[in-house]
Write an enzyme that holds these catalytic residues in place. Structure first.
Site, PDB file in Angstrom:
ATOM      1  N   ASP A  31     -49.562  37.330  -0.912  1.00 46.79           N
ATOM      2  CA  ASP A  31     -50.140  36.242  -2.100  1.00 46.79           C
ATOM      3  C   ASP A  31     -49.181  36.642  -3.483  1.00 46.79           C
ATOM      4  O   ASP A  31     -49.265  37.428  -4.167  1.00 46.79           O
ATOM      5  CB  ASP A  31     -51.504  36.648  -2.451  1.00 46.79           C
ATOM      6  CG  ASP A  31     -52.173  35.640  -3.487  1.00 46.79           C
ATOM      7  OD1 ASP A  31     -51.396  34.525  -3.668  1.00 46.79           O
ATOM      8  OD2 ASP A  31     -52.953  36.145  -4.038  1.00 46.79           O
ATOM      9  N   ASP A 225     -46.948  29.696  -5.639  1.00 49.88           N
ATOM     10  CA  ASP A 225     -48.102  30.653  -5.120  1.00 49.88           C
ATOM     11  C   ASP A 225     -48.265  30.670  -3.585  1.00 49.88           C
ATOM     12  O   ASP A 225     -48.911  29.523  -2.931  1.00 49.88           O
ATOM     13  CB  ASP A 225     -49.448  30.279  -5.853  1.00 49.88           C
ATOM     14  CG  ASP A 225     -50.453  31.270  -5.398  1.00 49.88           C
ATOM     15  OD1 ASP A 225     -50.488  32.316  -4.469  1.00 49.88           O
ATOM     16  OD2 ASP A 225     -51.868  30.796  -5.478  1.00 49.88           O
TER      17      ASP A 225
END
Length: 439
Positions: A31, A225
């Protein structure tokens, strides 16, 4: 480090890591939109196994609680440190901050194959504060590798409902792997080191400019992201994109639920829908501020297979959603590109991924440079005050009010005390501001 990722855009991409002594192996979600390294530290209905810190002789508790809230889900746990290595990564074993997740809500989900999260963003996003050094910062320092990592995610076209082996990808720690991309790498500056914040100049649907003020694309922030499944757009931009797709699409009769993500669109098995949809292009600011470059995704990336119904229908979802917290270039876009997070040079790079093909046809493109003289020199919107800043301001104001009140009290009492021949008391303010926190 090649092919060390598994997963897909719907369920996330994860990497196998060894934690503690003796090593306990867990799959960890990659992440780039958060900064904590956290693993399941207690049983959970949706995880197959968890990290048992009591079994590790190298685990050291920090005796600090931590909680993190994401766009979807949240967790609470306890901080500690332990030794960690990546099964297919740098050969070094390093000591890092690790959060043991004790309770969670909507974080671990049915069908996922990971038991933790690897936050690769900057210390400013770390919880409970920036003193908790993120994993990659520790890796760069302890393993002496370059301050850069790169991602290739190869799950385009893989159904989230598929029971076959998950798609693969690569997380390269400390550099760039030339075999993972084609053509040139195009770089855009990192605007601010918290998320990987970039600057979007414009969007096109089917080659047609949306003609919005460039600040609309950067409302709140625009970030890259890997932990976000979809391409998320600010409300106004989302409405403009959907309107443009409807005008240019060869299929006019779509339920509103398809665009909002509450319904699927289905076609007879063997018939693909992608020919009915336009390509979408995102223009990013170049390293030369007067220039831009364009990343383009084909419908194969944003009209995503989800389910097979009775072996007669193939159903798809819309891989774009609206957002109230900024524009997010998530896995929907990233699957088309090899993405380089060059922290040393404060830039994010994009190149066409070698796995961005469906049926032998490319599903992503990059082009440039283009002159950026037709847009503002700064398209970033004025940032809203973050929670940390609001706490700082509120405590500062409370401290100021308390100080003024104390002065008034002293002034009221002072004449009385002087009349009795007493010395005025000495005032000590030992209060302090709360430590800086984000969210």
């Amino acid at each position: 480090m090649l092919n060390n990722l598994m997963g897909d855009s719907g369920r996330g991409y994860y990497i196998e890591m060894s934690i503690g002594t003796p090593a306990q192996k867990l799959n960890i979600l990659v992440d780039t939109g958060s900064s904590n390294f956290a693993v399941a530290g207690a049983p959970d209905p949706y995880v197959t196994h968890f990290f048992n810190s009591k079994l590790s002789t190298t685990y050291t508790p920090s005796y600090r609680s931590v909680s993190v809230r994401y766009t979807q889900g949240n967790w609470e746990g306890e901080l500690g440190t332990d030794r960690v290595s990546i099964t297919k990564g740098p050969s070094s074993t390093i000591t890092i901050n690790i959060a043991s997740i004790l309770t969670s809500d909507g974080f671990f989900l049915p069908g996922v194959s990971w038991q933790g999260i690897l936050g690769l963003a900057y210390p400013m996003l770390a919880r409970p504060d920036a003193s908790v050094e993120p994993f990659f910062n520790s890796l760069v320092e302890q393993a002496a590798i370059p301050n850069v990592f790169s991602l290739q995610m190869c799950g385009s076209g893989v159904s989230a409902a598929s029971d076959t082996e998950p798609a693969v990808g690569s997380l390269i720690m400390g550099g760039i792997e030339p075999t993972l991309y084609k053509g040139s790498i195009w770089y855009t500056p990192i605007k601010q080191e918290w998320y990987y914040q970039v600057e979007i100049l414009k969007l096109e649907v089917g080659g047609q400019n949306l003609n919005l003020d460039c600040k609309e694309y950067n409302v709140d922030k625009a970030i890259v992201d890997s932990g976000t499944t979809l391409l998320r757009l600010p409300d106004n931009v989302f409405a403009a994109v959907v309107g443009a797709i409807i005008r240019t699409s060869l299929v006019q009769q779509f339920s509103d639920g398809f665009w909002t993500g509450t319904k699927l669109a289905c076609w007879v098995k063997g018939e693909t829908p992608w020919k009915f949809f336009p390509k979408i292009s995102i223009y990013l600011r170049g390293m030369n501020a007067s220039q831009s470059f364009r990343v383009t995704i084909m419908p194969q990336l944003y009209v995503q297979p989800i389910a097979d119904v009775d072996n007669t229908l193939d159903c798809y979802r819309f891989g774009i959603s609206s957002s109230t917290s900024g524009l997010v270039i998530g896995a929907t876009v990233m699957e088309g590109f090899y993405v380089i997070f060059d922290r040393a040079q404060k830039r994010v790079g994009f190149a066409v991924s070698t796995c961005a093909e469906t049926g032998g046809l490319p599903i992503s493109e990059i082009a440039g440079p283009f002159l950026a003289t037709d847009v503002s020199s700064d398209c970033s919107s004025e940032p809203a005050l973050r929670e940390s800043e609001l706490w700082l301001i509120s405590y500062s104001l409370m401290g100021l009010c308390a100080f003024v009140l104390l002065i008034l009290v002293v002034l009221l009492l002072l004449p009385c005390r002087c009349g009795r021949g007493n010395n005025p008391g000495e005032l000590n303010d030992e209060s302090s501001l709360v430590r800086n926190r984000i969210r």
